[in-house]
Design an enzyme around this catalytic site. Structure first.
Site, mmCIF file in Angstrom:
data_model
loop_
_atom_site.group_PDB
_atom_site.id
_atom_site.type_symbol
_atom_site.label_atom_id
_atom_site.label_comp_id
_atom_site.label_asym_id
_atom_site.label_seq_id
_atom_site.Cartn_x
_atom_site.Cartn_y
_atom_site.Cartn_z
ATOM 1 N N HIS A 356 0.786 -1.234 0.000
ATOM 2 C CA HIS A 356 0.000 0.000 0.000
ATOM 3 C C HIS A 356 0.811 1.274 0.000
ATOM 4 O O HIS A 356 0.241 2.365 -0.069
ATOM 5 C CB HIS A 356 -0.924 0.041 1.213
ATOM 6 C CG HIS A 356 -2.195 -0.687 1.001
ATOM 7 N ND1 HIS A 356 -3.318 -0.087 0.504
ATOM 8 C CD2 HIS A 356 -2.509 -1.987 1.157
ATOM 9 C CE1 HIS A 356 -4.273 -0.983 0.390
ATOM 10 N NE2 HIS A 356 -3.806 -2.144 0.775
ATOM 11 N N LYS A 544 -9.273 14.251 3.892
ATOM 12 C CA LYS A 544 -8.430 13.052 3.950
ATOM 13 C C LYS A 544 -7.600 13.157 5.218
ATOM 14 O O LYS A 544 -7.612 14.196 5.878
ATOM 15 C CB LYS A 544 -7.524 12.960 2.720
ATOM 16 C CG LYS A 544 -6.781 14.271 2.391
ATOM 17 C CD LYS A 544 -5.970 14.174 1.113
ATOM 18 C CE LYS A 544 -6.786 14.261 -0.151
ATOM 19 N NZ LYS A 544 -6.828 13.044 -0.924
ATOM 20 N N ARG A 545 -6.863 12.090 5.572
ATOM 21 C CA ARG A 545 -5.964 12.202 6.705
ATOM 22 C C ARG A 545 -5.059 13.417 6.524
ATOM 23 O O ARG A 545 -4.664 13.746 5.401
ATOM 24 C CB ARG A 545 -5.104 10.940 6.810
ATOM 25 C CG ARG A 545 -5.848 9.717 7.279
ATOM 26 C CD ARG A 545 -6.450 9.926 8.649
ATOM 27 N NE ARG A 545 -5.445 10.076 9.669
ATOM 28 C CZ ARG A 545 -5.010 9.099 10.466
ATOM 29 N NH1 ARG A 545 -5.509 7.892 10.343
ATOM 30 N NH2 ARG A 545 -4.105 9.332 11.396
ATOM 31 N N LYS A 550 0.349 14.763 1.862
ATOM 32 C CA LYS A 550 -0.913 15.112 1.215
ATOM 33 C C LYS A 550 -1.048 16.628 1.008
ATOM 34 O O LYS A 550 -1.923 17.094 0.299
ATOM 35 C CB LYS A 550 -2.089 14.566 2.030
ATOM 36 C CG LYS A 550 -2.204 13.036 1.990
ATOM 37 C CD LYS A 550 -3.347 12.534 2.856
ATOM 38 C CE LYS A 550 -3.453 11.021 2.934
ATOM 39 N NZ LYS A 550 -4.198 10.411 1.815
ATOM 40 N N THR A 652 -8.328 7.102 -2.928
ATOM 41 C CA THR A 652 -9.641 6.622 -3.353
ATOM 42 C C THR A 652 -10.690 7.724 -3.232
ATOM 43 O O THR A 652 -11.703 7.678 -3.932
ATOM 44 C CB THR A 652 -10.109 5.407 -2.524
ATOM 45 O OG1 THR A 652 -9.895 5.681 -1.134
ATOM 46 C CG2 THR A 652 -9.356 4.152 -2.924
ATOM 47 N N LYS A 656 -14.176 8.891 -5.540
ATOM 48 C CA LYS A 656 -15.516 9.199 -5.027
ATOM 49 C C LYS A 656 -16.003 10.538 -5.567
ATOM 50 O O LYS A 656 -17.159 10.684 -5.965
ATOM 51 C CB LYS A 656 -15.498 9.238 -3.492
ATOM 52 C CG LYS A 656 -15.074 7.945 -2.813
ATOM 53 C CD LYS A 656 -14.809 8.175 -1.308
ATOM 54 C CE LYS A 656 -14.094 6.999 -0.685
ATOM 55 N NZ LYS A 656 -13.487 7.352 0.633
#
Ligand SMILES: *Cc1c(COP(=O)(O)O)cnc(C)c1O
Length: 803
Positions: A356, A544-545, A550, A652, A656
């Site tokens: 992952h 998101k986290r 990120k 992901t 969405k």
């Protein structure tokens, strides 16, 4: 399931209500109404559940077991109603009883047994396996406390325990009679029994693993698979008897607590490895319990143990469950009497592994001493695997000690779990094309050269029943009206919507649906945060986290820059925007926590500055989880997927948003690349340093963030404002972020990508001004999103790995 009618449902519901609560409906609480509904629906599912299992047994079907430390399920009520095809009937029947189904749906606690994407992926896979009539089950841990609840107090994240089981869980069935014993510690001796060396385990601590089964209902096909989560209890409900009988009650209870603690908490760390002994215990606990129960069931069906791999496939979601490899070997040798070679061969053919991440801080490696002490038999097996593997390497690369040391499973006092996973399984997959390429060409290149046939890509997906049908009913209806229901079972048929986008009326419908969703979210924001946002502004979302890679900081810095520019030029002609953030930081991750604080402080300042308020607002929504995502995503215009290239394995949430008709602003990272390929480059906004360049800069160390800071006035101004009192009198308040950008040379290229990001945002603004064209692009995103259904992903796993 379709033959449930309103009247019989009303009768059954009232009867069940009385049985379970001892009250009439009108005297019950909403919580009770929810619970009774859940338990009634579970009752409906029971027959299908049994029938599915008998069918699998009769047809001798291969069964898949998906092992994962995390299943981020969210709520189950409405998904089950939709998959059973009875949501409307129930809604009408309940309305007759003066109960609003939508209100009950909101009462269900999220089953939040995961950190983020990895756990959510596992949940989407369960739904797709059932809906595709694949015999696939989940195996994991029933944490007593899920992922913590987040509160924001004075701008800061505060963690509150998630006691989700305080609400009775109507979906699970405890199966105490199918418990297993798990053995920790003690000593192992190899003893000679009839001229054969046999491993005997002494003085271990036994823990009882008790399974709780949740039905996983397929869409409109009568299939019900099982999610089995394990909980730790003392064997025979024991206390520490010795202490108990001596009257030392607190020590007697301590024992019970220490056993139960194995499954009490989910570690709230995402993409980060921490060598805590309790975590190792958790990993072995659920792996051993799951395997023992699978093999028991297999043997009950008269399965020949040497043919296990023909009827069972085991998939491990990242390395957390990698102890299935030595544990399966242990069972086959110590309990079934097979030879090493046989056990190894069967295990290899049974197990497959998904990688992952390539973040080095996320790669698991456990100290040898820890494994040896906690799992003595397992350690011996890992040692044997390592020795045999190193011998193989030696004959392939004679004399190349460096390579052998690099690839060994045990090195420098650690067991490297990813190496164990690659060596012990027959398939290794990444989760998006770029990610798999980086695994093959860089991170795992030695293993790829050694076992090229094992490596393959399976781009992630999302369950379109939850993430489209359920969360965006108006869009669902528009799609059905235009292209029929075919896309529900075959999501690739969403592409048929493309032709309909020439119709102005369809575009207008799309626009109205989005506005409607935005009005709902605006109400929710007002009710929860007391912030008024304009539903006609661009809803620009990053949820998101919170993590350095990120780059929520990049997003926040451009908002701060925009704020500066509007103050300089109050007549600036831009579309109004609402910036929406949500996400949790790992409790020990100071940079991420500092970012949350920055966003909240910036939000406060901007939202209270009348000079800019008809143009921009910033909202940080508390406690990001599946249910909050379900509210935000259908209401979003612009999806922020701005990770530093090479860092996000897939993502992901990007899928969405696309499926719900948002445009994406993105770096060429993870699955963003495939989104671009599918929707076309005119229908996505791309910016930033590309992966090749990132990797090159790593090689030649050619980046100095100070240079950018010193030579670019806008960058300097916005970075300085972190520490010059603009946002806080305490000038040290955002020091961590500031130092990260300058003193530590901006590890995630925030400053390097800043200008390119601003330009891309200007482009978004221009595009949005042409509403008809924008709407068409949204429609194209929806039409092109079918390939990102997890049905496609699971079909690939099934065809290429599990069969
Ligand atoms: C989809 C989802 C994620 C994954 O989001 P990414 O942006 O891909 O990291 C995380 N948490 C929740 C609650 C989700 O629904």
């Amino acid at each position: 399931m379709k033959n449930i009618n309103k009247e019989s449902f009303k009768k059954e519901y009232s009867k069940r209500f009385l049985e379970l609560t001892g009250k009439r409906i009108e005297d019950g609480t909403n919580e009770q109404k929810y619970y009774v509904l859940g338990s009634l629906i579970r009752g409906y599912v029971m027959n299908d559940w049994l029938n599915t299992q008998s069918r699998y047994k009769k047809n001798n079907k291969k069964e898949i077991y998906y092992f994962s430390m995390e299943f981020l399920i969210g709520r189950l009520l409405s998904d089950n109603l939709i998959n059973l095809g009875i949501r409307e009937v129930c809604q009408e029947a309940l309305a007759d009883l003066n109960i609003k189904l939508t209100e009950l749906e909101e009462l269900e606690n999220d089953q939040g047994l995961g950190n983020g994407g990895l756990g959510r992926l596992a949940a989407c896979f369960l739904d797709s396996m059932s809906s595709l009539s694949i015999a696939g089950h989940g195996c994991g841990i029933r944490y007593k406390y899920g992922f913590f609840n987040q509160k924001i107090i004075e701008g800061k994240q505060v963690e509150v325990p998630d006691n989700w089981l305080k609400q009775d869980n109507p979906w699970e069935v405890k199966k105490k009679d199918e418990s297993e014993i798990i053995k920790f510690g003690g000593e192992v001796r190899l003893e000679n029994v009839n001229n054969k060396l046999v491993a005997k385990h002494y003085n271990y601590e036994a823990v009882l693993a008790v399974p709780y089964d949740t039905p996983v209902v397929g869409y409109d096909n009568g299939v019900v698979n099982t999610l089995r989560l394990w909980s730790a209890e003392t064997v025979n409900d024991e206390f520490n008897f010795e202490a108990f009988s001596k009257g030392d009650f607190s020590r007697a209870y301590e024992y019970k607590n220490s056993v139960e603690s194995i499954t009490s908490i989910l570690y709230p760390d995402d993409s980060n490895y921490e060598g805590k002994i309790l975590r190792l215990k958790q990993e072995y606990f659920f792996v051993s319990a799951g395997l023992q129960s699978i093999i028991k069931k297999y043997k009950n069906k008269n399965g020949e143990i040497r043919k296990l791999n023909e009827k069972i496939a085991i998939h491990i979601n990242d390395t957390h469950p990698v102890l299935v490899i030595p544990e399966l070997i242990r069972i086959l040798i110590d309990e079934e009497g097979l030879s090493w070679e046989e056990a190894w061969d069967i295990t290899n053919k049974t197990v497959a592994y998904t990688n992952h991440t390539i973040l080095s801080e996320a790669l698991e490696k456990w100290p040898v001493d820890m494994i040896k002490k906690l799992l003595p038999r397992i350690f011996l097996i890992i040692e044997e695997i390592n020795e045999r593997f190193c011998r193989e390497l030696w004959s392939r690369y004679p004399g190349d000690w460096d390579k052998i040391a690099q690839m060994a499973i045990i090195a420098d006092g650690y067991v490297k779990m990813a190496h164990l996973a690659i060596v012990g399984s027959h398939s290794v997959n990444g989760v998006a094309k770029l990610h798999t390429e980086i695994l093959k060409k860089r991170e795992m290149v030695d293993f790829y050269n050694y076992y090229p046939e094992k490596f393959n890509n399976k781009t992630n997906g999302i369950n379109h029943r939850r993430w489209l049908l359920k969360i965006n009913p108006n869009l669902r209806d528009l799609l059905i009206e235009n292209i029929g229901e075919g896309f529900i079972k075959d999501p690739l048929r969403l592409i048929e919507f493309k032709d309909k986008l020439e119709d102005k009326l369809v575009l207008e419908e799309l626009c109205i649906i989005k506005l409607d969703n935005k009005i709902n979210l605006a109400d929710y924001i007002y009710n929860t945060k007391n912030i008024k946002v304009d539903p006609r502004s661009i809803f620009d979302t990053q949820i998101k986290r919170i993590h350095g890679y990120k780059r929520q900081v990049l997003n926040c810095l451009r908002i701060m820059d925009l704020y500066n520019r509007i103050l300089e030029n109050p007549c600036m002609n831009i579309n109004n925007r609402t910036f929406i953030f949500a996400g949790k930081a790992a409790p020990g991750y100071l940079l991420a926590k500092n970012v949350i604080e920055l966003i909240n402080v910036v939000a406060d300042k901007i939202n209270n500055d009348k000079r800019v308020n008809d143009k921009i607002k910033v909202v940080f929504m508390e406690n990001y989880n599946v249910s909050l995502a379900e509210k935000i995503i259908p209401a979003t215009d612009l999806s922020e997927q701005i990770s530093m290239a090479t860092k996000e394995a897939s993502g992901t949430s990007n899928m969405k948003f696309m499926m719900n008709g948002a445009l994406t602003i993105a770096t060429l990272d993870g699955a963003n690349i495939e989104i671009k390929e599918n929707v076309g480059e005119d229908n996505i906004i791309i910016f930033g340093t590309k992966s090749e360049e990132v990797l090159e800069i790593y090689n030649n160390h050619g980046y100095y963030s100070y240079d950018l800071y010193n030579n670019d006035y806008r960058i300097k101004r916005v970075v300085d404002s972190l520490v010059d009192g603009t946002y806080s009198n305490d000038r040290e308040r955002f020091r961590i972020i500031y130092d990260n950008l300058l003193r530590y040379n901006d590890e995630f290229f925030v400053l390097k990508d800043f200008n390119s990001y601003l330009k891309a945002q200007d482009k978004v603004d221009k595009l949005y001004s042409d509403r008809c064209n924008w709407q068409k692009k949204c429609g194209l995103n929806i039409a092109s999103s079918g390939v990102f259904s997890s049905d496609r992903t699971i079909q690939e796993y099934f065809n290429e790995i599990w069969s």
